[in-house]
Design a protein around this motif. Structure first.
Motif, PDB file in Angstrom:
ATOM      1  N   ILE A 179       0.855  -1.299   0.208  1.00  0.00           N
ATOM      2  CA  ILE A 179      -0.298  -0.029  -0.045  1.00  0.00           C
ATOM      3  C   ILE A 179       0.891   1.248   0.067  1.00  0.00           C
ATOM      4  N   ASN A 180       2.167   1.115   0.256  1.00  0.00           N
ATOM      5  CA  ASN A 180       2.929   2.207   0.072  1.00  0.00           C
ATOM      6  C   ASN A 180       4.078   2.217  -0.947  1.00  0.00           C
ATOM      7  N   GLN A 181       4.739   1.225  -1.082  1.00  0.00           N
ATOM      8  CA  GLN A 181       5.819   1.559  -2.118  1.00  0.00           C
ATOM      9  C   GLN A 181       5.321   0.867  -3.417  1.00  0.00           C
ATOM     10  N   ALA A 182       4.489  -0.360  -3.425  1.00  0.00           N
ATOM     11  CA  ALA A 182       4.237  -0.980  -4.909  1.00  0.00           C
ATOM     12  C   ALA A 182       2.875  -0.700  -5.154  1.00  0.00           C
ATOM     13  N   ILE A 183       2.294   0.350  -4.737  1.00  0.00           N
ATOM     14  CA  ILE A 183       0.855   0.554  -5.080  1.00  0.00           C
ATOM     15  C   ILE A 183       0.889   1.323  -6.429  1.00  0.00           C
ATOM     16  N   HIS A 184       1.883   2.017  -6.805  1.00  0.00           N
ATOM     17  CA  HIS A 184       1.958   2.623  -8.164  1.00  0.00           C
ATOM     18  C   HIS A 184       2.128   1.691  -9.253  1.00  0.00           C
ATOM     19  N   THR A 185       2.864   0.858  -9.015  1.00  0.00           N
ATOM     20  CA  THR A 185       3.156  -0.265 -10.170  1.00  0.00           C
ATOM     21  C   THR A 185       1.942  -1.156 -10.057  1.00  0.00           C
ATOM     22  N   LEU A 186       1.306  -1.487  -8.805  1.00  0.00           N
ATOM     23  CA  LEU A 186       0.045  -2.264  -9.024  1.00  0.00           C
ATOM     24  C   LEU A 186      -1.222  -1.588  -9.896  1.00  0.00           C
ATOM     25  N   ASP A 187      -1.138  -0.092  -9.806  1.00  0.00           N
ATOM     26  CA  ASP A 187      -2.035   0.586 -10.393  1.00  0.00           C
ATOM     27  C   ASP A 187      -1.667   0.646 -11.643  1.00  0.00           C
ATOM     28  N   LEU A 188      -0.423   0.483 -12.182  1.00  0.00           N
ATOM     29  CA  LEU A 188      -0.241   0.462 -13.634  1.00  0.00           C
ATOM     30  C   LEU A 188      -0.835  -0.925 -14.068  1.00  0.00           C
ATOM     31  N   MET A 189      -0.450  -1.901 -13.230  1.00  0.00           N
ATOM     32  CA  MET A 189      -0.904  -3.183 -13.900  1.00  0.00           C
ATOM     33  C   MET A 189      -2.243  -3.142 -13.904  1.00  0.00           C
ATOM     34  N   LEU A 190      -3.059  -2.392 -12.897  1.00  0.00           N
ATOM     35  CA  LEU A 190      -4.513  -2.709 -13.409  1.00  0.00           C
ATOM     36  C   LEU A 190      -4.866  -2.008 -14.706  1.00  0.00           C
ATOM     37  N   TRP A 191      -4.099  -0.665 -14.867  1.00  0.00           N
ATOM     38  CA  TRP A 191      -4.378   0.245 -15.916  1.00  0.00           C
ATOM     39  C   TRP A 191      -4.344  -0.610 -17.311  1.00  0.00           C
ATOM     40  N   TYR A 192      -3.217  -1.355 -17.293  1.00  0.00           N
ATOM     41  CA  TYR A 192      -2.839  -2.165 -18.498  1.00  0.00           C
ATOM     42  C   TYR A 192      -3.783  -3.550 -18.627  1.00  0.00           C
ATOM     43  N   ALA A 193      -3.995  -4.245 -17.681  1.00  0.00           N
ATOM     44  CA  ALA A 193      -4.524  -5.628 -17.826  1.00  0.00           C
ATOM     45  C   ALA A 193      -5.922  -5.702 -17.470  1.00  0.00           C
ATOM     46  N   GLY A 194      -6.692  -4.567 -16.822  1.00  0.00           N
ATOM     47  CA  GLY A 194      -8.172  -4.438 -16.710  1.00  0.00           C
ATOM     48  C   GLY A 194      -8.501  -4.989 -15.110  1.00  0.00           C
ATOM     49  N   GLU A 195      -9.639  -5.067 -14.881  1.00  0.00           N
ATOM     50  CA  GLU A 195     -10.332  -5.485 -13.503  1.00  0.00           C
ATOM     51  C   GLU A 195      -9.949  -7.059 -13.070  1.00  0.00           C
ATOM     52  N   VAL A 196      -9.911  -7.083 -11.783  1.00  0.00           N
ATOM     53  CA  VAL A 196      -9.361  -8.149 -11.398  1.00  0.00           C
ATOM     54  C   VAL A 196     -10.792  -9.259 -11.047  1.00  0.00           C
ATOM     55  N   GLU A 197     -10.592 -10.517 -11.298  1.00  0.00           N
ATOM     56  CA  GLU A 197     -11.453 -11.442 -10.839  1.00  0.00           C
ATOM     57  C   GLU A 197     -11.034 -12.118  -9.824  1.00  0.00           C
ATOM     58  N   SER A 198      -9.656 -12.463  -9.507  1.00  0.00           N
ATOM     59  CA  SER A 198      -9.375 -13.188  -8.194  1.00  0.00           C
ATOM     60  C   SER A 198      -7.882 -13.201  -7.999  1.00  0.00           C
ATOM     61  N   VAL A 199      -7.688 -13.105  -6.772  1.00  0.00           N
ATOM     62  CA  VAL A 199      -6.176 -13.155  -6.404  1.00  0.00           C
ATOM     63  C   VAL A 199      -5.902 -14.161  -5.282  1.00  0.00           C
TER      64      VAL A 199
END
Length: 334
Positions: A179-199
């Protein structure tokens, strides 16, 4: 065109990026700053030649700013944003927009009810390399995203967490590396790959278990609703802040972002793009995307131009992070 009055809450390191961006926007005036540290407040206030407050409510009620920039610890983002919008202010807050999903819903509802613009700083979307990936995916030239990999290997030690009581806690930071360091890259992942079904995920504190409540390392596997899959690895236990990496396999191209951007098309074409957003200094990985993002945000307020990173958009990564914590069996409610 009348001037907008802007105010900044929180005078830690990141507020400088906001001030730098504001200095380039002639349609706004910095009217006030706020921080609970009176000595820090006085030193900044005298340099900036604006009003200063130690209580954000008093600042908002007295100055009546048009726009409030929130640069405070995570747990304060939601209550400050809600108060500001309810009292007539547009709000631009640093990430994360909140530390709980219920808070994101409250913020989105308040923005809708008040008609105020809620924006969240995911400035890495504005890096030229990030924009090139987005345009390539939008054009269809690369085809659909099939699989995506994200790695963030950074360094945060006990000294870092000892500098502020809110860090390393569930109640105030809301988590650790995710939630602090990786959040920007997780956001980019979602921006490119779309909405999450499961994790499916695992997380632990390998290096800092005696110093923090939260995770310093996490990894997992994601199913996206469009059929794509993803893997992620994030840690604060490395010896340095390495460049983040995004590796995207598409139907017709392979996209690799690691500082610079390299694209290999199936027909043999290649493309290389230097990341011109990087800046020098210990926080150089922040890049200079704040300038473009904040200019975009003010263009929305002043001219009605679209601003893409509103509460609904920024809440997606909070939903993912909460899903990771739930799958890993960690967090304040586990």
């Amino acid at each position: 065109m009348s001037q907008l009055k802007s105010a900044v809450i929180g005078l830690g390191a990141i507020h400088q990026n906001h001030l730098h961006a504001l200095s380039k926007i002639p349609e706004t005036t910095l009217s006030a700053v706020c921080d609970i540290d009176p000595e820090l407040l006085l030193s900044r206030q005298e340099k900036l030649l604006c009003e200063g407050f130690t209580d954000y409510r008093e600042m908002i009620d007295t100055v009546r700013p048009d726009v409030v920039h929130i640069c405070t610890p995570h747990y304060l983002h939601a209550p400050m944003a809600i108060y500001a919008m309810e009292h007539g202010c547009h709000v631009l807050t640093e990430k994360p927009m909140a530390i709980h999903e219920e808070e994101t819903r409250q913020m989105i509802e308040t923005a809708s009810k008040t008609g105020k613009t809620l924006g969240i700083c995911f400035q890495n979307r504005y890096n030229p390399t990030s924009q090139r990936i987005r345009s390539l995916l939008d054009s269809g030239e690369a085809g659909k995203v099939l699989s995506i990999k994200m790695t963030v290997t950074w360094n945060r030690d006990e000294k870092y967490y000892g500098q502020a009581a809110w860090r390393g806690t569930w109640s105030m930071e809301g988590g650790g590396v995710l939630i602090n360091q990786a959040i920007h890259t997780l956001d980019l992942m979602l921006w490119y790959a779309g909405e999450v079904e499961s994790v499916q995920a695992q997380a632990s504190s390998f290096r800092l278990g005696q110093a923090i409540e939260v995770e310093d390392t996490a990894h997992g596997y994601i199913h996206f609703k469009n059929g794509a899959t993803g893997i992620f690895y994030a840690t604060n236990a490395f010896g340095a802040d390495s460049p983040i990496e995004l590796d995207i396999i598409c139907e017709h191209a392979h996209i690799l972002l690691k500082n610079d951007l390299d694209i290999s098309f199936d027909d043999g074409r290649t493309e290389h793009m230097t990341n011109t957003s990087l800046v020098s200094g210990s926080k150089g990985y922040w890049g200079n995307g704040h300038d473009a993002l904040i200019r975009d945000y003010y263009d929305h307020i002043l001219q009605g131009k679209p601003f893409p990173i509103d509460g609904t958009e920024a809440a997606k990564v909070i939903h993912l992070i909460q899903g990771i914590y739930h799958s890993a069996g960690i967090g304040p409610e586990q």
